[in-house]
Design an enzyme around this catalytic site. Sequence first.
Site, PDB file in Angstrom:
ATOM      1  N   ASP A  55      95.922 130.268 120.412  1.00 36.04           N
ATOM      2  CA  ASP A  55      94.655 129.790 120.969  1.00 36.04           C
ATOM      3  C   ASP A  55      93.789 129.438 119.763  1.00 36.04           C
ATOM      4  O   ASP A  55      93.420 130.316 118.970  1.00 36.04           O
ATOM      5  CB  ASP A  55      94.027 130.911 121.803  1.00 36.04           C
ATOM      6  CG  ASP A  55      92.647 130.534 122.352  1.00 36.04           C
ATOM      7  OD1 ASP A  55      92.023 129.591 121.819  1.00 36.04           O
ATOM      8  OD2 ASP A  55      92.208 131.203 123.302  1.00 36.04           O
ATOM      9  N   VAL A  56      93.476 128.144 119.604  1.00 40.99           N
ATOM     10  CA  VAL A  56      92.790 127.713 118.375  1.00 40.99           C
ATOM     11  C   VAL A  56      91.386 128.308 118.230  1.00 40.99           C
ATOM     12  O   VAL A  56      90.802 128.244 117.149  1.00 40.99           O
ATOM     13  CB  VAL A  56      92.723 126.173 118.251  1.00 40.99           C
ATOM     14  CG1 VAL A  56      94.096 125.569 118.084  1.00 40.99           C
ATOM     15  CG2 VAL A  56      91.968 125.545 119.425  1.00 40.99           C
ATOM     16  N   ASN A  82      93.703 118.357 117.500  1.00 41.99           N
ATOM     17  CA  ASN A  82      93.669 117.614 118.767  1.00 41.99           C
ATOM     18  C   ASN A  82      93.308 118.474 119.981  1.00 41.99           C
ATOM     19  O   ASN A  82      92.808 117.952 120.967  1.00 41.99           O
ATOM     20  CB  ASN A  82      95.043 116.960 118.980  1.00 41.99           C
ATOM     21  CG  ASN A  82      95.254 116.497 120.398  1.00 41.99           C
ATOM     22  OD1 ASN A  82      94.764 115.442 120.796  1.00 41.99           O
ATOM     23  ND2 ASN A  82      95.960 117.298 121.198  1.00 41.99           N
ATOM     24  N   TYR A 155      81.132 119.108 126.862  1.00 41.14           N
ATOM     25  CA  TYR A 155      82.161 118.281 126.207  1.00 41.14           C
ATOM     26  C   TYR A 155      81.502 117.309 125.214  1.00 41.14           C
ATOM     27  O   TYR A 155      81.931 117.210 124.058  1.00 41.14           O
ATOM     28  CB  TYR A 155      82.929 117.515 127.278  1.00 41.14           C
ATOM     29  CG  TYR A 155      84.099 116.702 126.765  1.00 41.14           C
ATOM     30  CD1 TYR A 155      85.329 117.300 126.515  1.00 41.14           C
ATOM     31  CD2 TYR A 155      83.982 115.327 126.548  1.00 41.14           C
ATOM     32  CE1 TYR A 155      86.417 116.555 126.066  1.00 41.14           C
ATOM     33  CE2 TYR A 155      85.058 114.575 126.098  1.00 41.14           C
ATOM     34  CZ  TYR A 155      86.274 115.193 125.862  1.00 41.14           C
ATOM     35  OH  TYR A 155      87.344 114.453 125.408  1.00 41.14           O
ATOM     36  N   LYS A 159      81.960 117.100 121.082  1.00 43.64           N
ATOM     37  CA  LYS A 159      82.481 115.933 120.365  1.00 43.64           C
ATOM     38  C   LYS A 159      81.419 115.375 119.400  1.00 43.64           C
ATOM     39  O   LYS A 159      81.757 114.899 118.312  1.00 43.64           O
ATOM     40  CB  LYS A 159      82.954 114.862 121.352  1.00 43.64           C
ATOM     41  CG  LYS A 159      84.099 115.326 122.256  1.00 43.64           C
ATOM     42  CD  LYS A 159      85.364 115.698 121.473  1.00 43.64           C
ATOM     43  CE  LYS A 159      86.540 116.025 122.376  1.00 43.64           C
ATOM     44  NZ  LYS A 159      87.775 116.325 121.653  1.00 43.64           N
TER      45      LYS A 159
END
Length: 257
Positions: A55-56, A82, A155, A159
């Site tokens: 899990d990053v 990614n 989100y 980003k």
Amino acid sequence: MVTGASSGIGAAIARELGLAGANVSVNYSGHPEGASQVVQEITASGGRALAFKADVSQPSEVQAMFLAARDAFGTLDILVNNAGVQRDAPFLEMTLEQWNRVLEINLTGAFLCAQEAARKFVRRGICPERSCVAGKIIFVSSVHEVIPWAGHVNYAASKGGLMLLMKSIAQELGPLRIRVNSIAPGAIKTPINRPAWETPEAEAKLLGLVPVKRVGEAQDIAKAAVWLASEDASYVHGVTLFVDGGMTLYPAFALGG
Ligand code: NAP
């Protein structure tokens, strides 16, 4: 190393890097079957790949994954950050859990992996037989690093954050001979946005946002990633490459605004 490579864009990037001759670490979190399918495909086409669960957003899992990948492949040359998720909700209803989870994976996860990779690149230095730089980091951002997105504020914030994370890291790591860039996909057919393209009506509506009148494929992003990671892009640093069929041209203004 490609994070979130068990599905969609990450899987396509992993396959394409494998075809280009890279040994590929295929990271996944919840879907081992997707990761092993990608590993099998790379192996079947003559490449080398291994799946690594992490899990990053968890520092200890990220550290363990980079150590395991180094043990398997000996070194690291390219990181593609990614892994990403959406947890959509209108702003007035968004829970703190929805906000935190998207920021933790999309932004903090990218920070943790980039830091781990950059430390390894600096420690090892340049291997002239492979590249003129010590390493390359590519973030998979989104057109929503610049286009505001109502109903998806977690989100879009993640980003937008990635954009300045990438540029600031590029400023700091350029002198250490680490090349850092982003790819910003537009609308790409993957599981993350299935409702936006799976019916003809939904796809027609989506195409109103895409000047070239085609929904993108994961392969469109994978080809760009391989180029950005290659020596052909050796003077490309600190930029976001938009691969979006023109979505950032704000097509609603094509008729005069
Ligand atoms: P996807 O098919 O849903 O794939 C998402 C990937 O992220 C999966 O491999 C998933 O692995 C992984 N992931 C999720 N949480 C993770 C975690 N905590 N740790 C490690 N991996 C994790 O979506 P996609 O469209 O390919 O998205 C890939 C990236 O492209 C994302 O950053 C997304 O924001 C970006 N993007 C996509 C589009 C688009 O239109 N599709 C547009 C712009 C940007 P598991 O399933 O194994 O957990």
